[in-house]
Design an enzyme around this catalytic site. Structure first.
Site, PDB file in Angstrom:
ATOM      1  N   GLY A   1      21.164  12.735   5.661  1.00 35.44           N
ATOM      2  CA  GLY A   1      21.084  12.978   7.210  1.00 35.44           C
ATOM      3  C   GLY A   1      20.021  13.071   7.446  1.00 35.44           C
ATOM      4  CG  LEU A   2      19.533  12.467  11.856  1.00 37.51           C
ATOM      5  CD1 LEU A   2      19.741  13.294  13.169  1.00 37.51           C
ATOM      6  CD2 LEU A   2      18.915  11.446  11.985  1.00 37.51           C
ATOM      7  CB  SER A   3      13.957  14.352   9.458  1.00 41.78           C
ATOM      8  OG  SER A   3      12.726  15.395   9.449  1.00 41.78           O
ATOM      9  N   GLY A   4      15.499  17.349   9.154  1.00 43.51           N
ATOM     10  CA  GLY A   4      15.547  18.845   9.852  1.00 43.51           C
ATOM     11  C   GLY A   4      17.209  18.923   9.784  1.00 43.51           C
ATOM     12  CB  SER A   5      20.390  16.882   8.769  1.00 44.35           C
ATOM     13  OG  SER A   5      19.834  16.610   7.668  1.00 44.35           O
ATOM     14  N   GLY A   6      18.764  19.716   7.199  1.00 48.24           N
ATOM     15  CA  GLY A   6      18.990  20.909   6.133  1.00 48.24           C
ATOM     16  C   GLY A   6      19.424  20.117   4.857  1.00 48.24           C
TER      17      GLY A   6
ATOM     18  CB  SER B   1      15.380  19.575   1.472  1.00 47.82           C
ATOM     19  OG  SER B   1      14.590  19.763   0.378  1.00 47.82           O
TER      20      SER B   1
ATOM     21  CB  SER C   1      18.990   7.684   2.147  1.00 47.59           C
ATOM     22  OG  SER C   1      19.987   9.038   2.077  1.00 47.59           O
TER      23      SER C   1
END
Lengths: 205, 205
Positions: B34-39, B41, B108
């Site tokens: 998913g996008l950066s900031g999509s949660g 991690s 990814s």
């Protein structure tokens, strides 16, 4: 939604210490080094089997699972050999962090490469085990026919024949795997791990 | 020689099936994308914590432990991004083989790269979890200030702004992590693992 609806977890990160407490043992990297045919892989796999039967988290990294996967883009030039060992050291560090006793079985002929792998982790986490079988013994075994090919010039830069092997200067263990029965080598490794406190959980701090 | 003199072990190799039997659960790769900031991690680490508290063998691979180690030689060119994901896929495969439920949390962005990672392992071992938060939500969060830098042109080729994100075509799970509470996302992942039989030992064959 199924039975998992009531999900709770602690905010504290799951770190290496928490894993060691839960599993009842520390993790470590057992770095087996030695000539082709010196018995690194046999010894690593036998130690792995003993630890597994005791219920410990373990894993063996060797040519079978690394060279055709993570390192399949690498050849046998000096730079590629160095990068090969670098990646193995980094992967072993990840397994260490995951709480797994990690056994690596690679010729890893150069002291500088082994020292770089050691430097990635803390003192005591890297246990260098020198499988010190004599060249004559290893060549006599020649299970894969590699020494014959190296002598014939079919394989270039073969460690021990046409490329140097730098014996570890200060290995944690030096085992004459050319003369010693496998069972005895395994017992010495297990003894070492026990005396170093790897096989028991650390005291909570 | 110490207490370890009487060492015995079985000749059978310690394989993934033996580990699953001993630990009481299968292993799998949970590939969060998913996008950066999509949660990604946050979700991966929360799922990891739940599984750890149940006593399962787990590990999270993310930028923190991969980009500065195994992949520190790689930049952000197309070729380097592809190689980055390739190595992560290969390492996840090693952890899978070691019996560890492995959670990867990387943007990814390209379907082809994710498909290559999936193709390394067997059907059912690769669980693609699409963290489908809207770009506006991710950019609004911007926890690391990366979107602001990307909009200002300080960061080039930033996924979602100046580089494409290819949404998964057939993810095993699609979670609207932009709107859903973390607890609910965690519960959906755990439910999926339970229904797929990952959290219990396979029947001996």
């Amino acid at each position: 939604m199924g039975a998992a609806t009531n999900i709770v977890w602690h905010e504290a990160s799951v770190d290496r210490g928490a894993r060691a407490q839960q599993r009842g043992h520390r993790s470590a990297i057992l770095w087996f080094t030695g000539l082709s045919g010196s018995g690194k892989s046999s010894l690593a796999n036998a130690v792995n089997a003993v630890l597994f039967e005791r219920g410990l988290a373990t894993y063996v990294l060797d040519g079978d699972n690394v060279r055709h996967g993570l390192c399949k883009d690498l050849g046998f030039s000096d730079a590629d050999r160095e990068e090969n060992i670098r990646r193995i050291g980094e992967v072993a560090k990840l397994f260490l962090d995951a709480g797994v006793i990690t056994l690596t079985a690679f010729v890893s002929p150069f002291q500088a490469d082994r020292d770089r792998a050691r430097a990635l982790v803390a003192e005591g986490d890297f246990i260098e085990i020198y499988c010190a079988a004599e060249l004559e013994v290893c060549e006599g075994r020649d299970p894969k026919g590699l020494y014959a090919k190296a002598r014939a010039g079919v394989i270039k830069d073969f460690t021990g024949i046409s490329s140097p092997y730098e014996a570890p200067l200060k290995p944690e263990l030096r085992l004459n795997t050319g003369a010693m029965a496998l069972e005895q080598s395994v017992a010495l490794v297990i003894d070492y791990l026990e005396t170093q406190g790897v096989l028991t959980a650390p005291s909570p701090t």
